[in-house]
Design a protein around this motif. Structure first.
Motif, mmCIF file in Angstrom:
data_model
loop_
_atom_site.group_PDB
_atom_site.id
_atom_site.type_symbol
_atom_site.label_atom_id
_atom_site.label_comp_id
_atom_site.label_asym_id
_atom_site.label_seq_id
_atom_site.Cartn_x
_atom_site.Cartn_y
_atom_site.Cartn_z
ATOM 1 N N LEU A 285 -34.972 9.407 -15.243
ATOM 2 C CA LEU A 285 -33.532 9.583 -15.239
ATOM 3 C C LEU A 285 -33.219 10.713 -14.270
ATOM 4 N N CYS A 286 -32.339 10.451 -13.319
ATOM 5 C CA CYS A 286 -31.993 11.472 -12.340
ATOM 6 C C CYS A 286 -31.148 12.562 -12.989
ATOM 7 N N ASP A 287 -30.864 13.610 -12.251
ATOM 8 C CA ASP A 287 -30.028 14.690 -12.767
ATOM 9 C C ASP A 287 -28.630 14.168 -13.107
ATOM 10 N N GLY A 288 -28.022 14.763 -14.147
ATOM 11 C CA GLY A 288 -26.627 14.478 -14.442
ATOM 12 C C GLY A 288 -26.361 13.155 -15.122
ATOM 13 N N VAL A 289 -27.338 12.624 -15.841
ATOM 14 C CA VAL A 289 -27.151 11.364 -16.569
ATOM 15 C C VAL A 289 -26.736 11.653 -18.008
ATOM 16 N N GLN A 290 -25.741 10.930 -18.501
ATOM 17 C CA GLN A 290 -25.343 10.988 -19.907
ATOM 18 C C GLN A 290 -25.526 9.600 -20.506
ATOM 19 N N VAL A 291 -26.215 9.546 -21.643
ATOM 20 C CA VAL A 291 -26.437 8.277 -22.332
ATOM 21 C C VAL A 291 -25.793 8.377 -23.708
ATOM 22 N N THR A 292 -24.884 7.463 -24.001
ATOM 23 C CA THR A 292 -24.149 7.539 -25.264
ATOM 24 C C THR A 292 -25.022 7.098 -26.437
ATOM 25 N N GLY A 293 -24.606 7.505 -27.648
ATOM 26 C CA GLY A 293 -25.406 7.333 -28.849
ATOM 27 C C GLY A 293 -25.859 5.908 -29.103
ATOM 28 N N MET A 294 -27.080 5.788 -29.624
ATOM 29 C CA MET A 294 -27.700 4.531 -30.045
ATOM 30 C C MET A 294 -28.003 3.585 -28.889
ATOM 31 N N SER A 295 -28.000 4.099 -27.666
ATOM 32 C CA SER A 295 -28.324 3.262 -26.511
ATOM 33 C C SER A 295 -29.835 3.194 -26.313
ATOM 34 N N LEU A 296 -30.293 2.061 -25.791
ATOM 35 C CA LEU A 296 -31.702 1.877 -25.439
ATOM 36 C C LEU A 296 -31.805 1.748 -23.927
ATOM 37 N N VAL A 297 -32.597 2.630 -23.310
ATOM 38 C CA VAL A 297 -32.770 2.628 -21.858
ATOM 39 C C VAL A 297 -34.156 2.082 -21.546
ATOM 40 N N THR A 298 -34.206 0.971 -20.826
ATOM 41 C CA THR A 298 -35.481 0.317 -20.523
ATOM 42 C C THR A 298 -35.805 0.312 -19.037
ATOM 43 N N ASN A 299 -34.895 0.823 -18.216
ATOM 44 C CA ASN A 299 -35.128 0.910 -16.782
ATOM 45 C C ASN A 299 -34.717 2.289 -16.275
#
Length: 346
Positions: A285-299
């Motif tokens: 994940l590059c700088d400055g990324v926000q991922v909202t709750g309960m998300s699944l990141v696969t890439n």
């Protein structure tokens, strides 16, 4: 909340500490910090969210920390700052019961190995265990029942609350706060399968925590399989977070409760992961990324911004209908492509 303290502060002293502009009697003393609605005449309070503006007129507080735009609405003394929430963060440290340290020293029931390096004014609580080769910086506090494994290093002004485990060889920077039940440097989840059973892979790396890191209760940061798991400076980790082996997290990032990060994933600087976010292994994940709750990141994510996945809660009957349609999406997409081709050919 009862914030009765041994120390009280004048409003002049608080204004100077915060760099705030005082409107009112600077000699008035306050001995506690409370909400707008709960504060009494010996408390200071704050207004940082407009949603609570309705409580300002009726507050009984001695003073209110707020934005300059709300001075005319304040019925009592006030201290103004452009960022009152940041001022509240600083103010809270004045009334923190933990700020009143016990006397430095080693409790008689603690077990400290020979040759351990102790800085000045170190405090080691009851039943704590400090193994051989450990180095503790000045004014480190080791809470009751905590264990610091062999050859670990903990920087000055760091605090381990009760029942924290810092495993062998872990390096922790300055001003770290580790809450009860967290484990830093336990084995990563490494196994090889021969087709019938699992064989453990020895975890030979370590964990490095930078300066000003805070780790919530019952969180785990696993040691690396070969290299180190690395947590950058000023990283804030909530409770019940799992960080797997060889993960790297950049400076000033924050992880909310129940985040899970699989092995060898890299999170950039100034990232924020909401509660329950899951990151698959070997991602970046590059700088400055926000991922909202309960998300699944696969890439991997290569552009800063806000990312989400999943669907919001809805009535079960509606969800069951939508679940059926999810399975039909591929067929619907193929039919749409075919219809578009037919339309263009006319």
């Amino acid at each position: 909340m009862n914030n009765a303290q041994a120390h009280a502060f004048t409003l002049d002293e608080i204004a100077q500490r915060l760099g705030a502009r005082l409107v009112g009697d600077g000699s008035r003393r306050v001995s506690g910090l409370a909400t707008l609605s709960d504060a009494g005449p010996e408390d200071i309070t704050f207004l940082a969210n407009r949603a609570y503006l309705k409580h300002l007129a009726g507050t009984r507080a001695a003073a209110v920390l707020l934005h300059p735009s709300h001075v005319d609405d304040c019925p009592t003394a006030c201290l103004t700052l452009d960022n009152p929430y940041l001022g509240y963060a600083e103010l809270s440290t004045l009334f923190d019961p933990l700020a009143a340290r016990d006397a430095p020293g080693v409790h008689p029931s603690a077990v400290v190995a020979e040759g351990v390096s102790l800085g000045q004014e170190v405090q080691i609580g009851p039943q704590a265990v400090i193994e051989a080769g450990v180095r503790l910086g000045d004014r480190v506090i080791i809470g009751p029942g905590s264990v610091v494994g062999a050859d670990a290093q903990i920087g000055e002004h760091s605090r381990l609350h009760a029942n924290v485990t810092v495993c062998h060889g872990v390096v922790i920077g300055k001003r770290a706060i580790l809450h009860s039940g967290c484990v830093i440097g336990g084995d990563g989840f490494g196994f090889a399968h021969d087709g019938g059973r699992w064989h453990k892979i020895a975890q030979l790396g370590g964990v490095i925590l930078g300066d000003d890191v805070e780790v919530g209760s019952c969180s785990s940061i696993d040691r690396g399989a070969l290299g180190d798991t690395v947590i950058g400076n000023d990283v804030k980790i909530d409770s019940q977070v799992q960080i797997a082996h060889n993960v790297q997290i950049g400076d000033h990032s924050a992880l909310a409760g129940c985040v899970g990060i699989a092995g060898s994933t890299r999170v950039g600087k100034h990232c924020m992961l909401g509660g329950g976010v899951g990151l698959s292994g070997h991602l970046s994940l590059c700088d400055g990324v926000q991922v909202t709750g309960m998300s699944l990141v696969t890439n991997s994510i290569h552009q800063p911004g806000v990312y989400s996945s999943g669907t919001g809660a809805m009535g079960n009957a509606q969800w069951r209908k939508n679940a059926v349609r999810f399975k039909q999406l591929d067929d619907i997409a193929k039919r749409l492509i075919r219809l578009e081709k037919e339309q263009r050919s006319r």
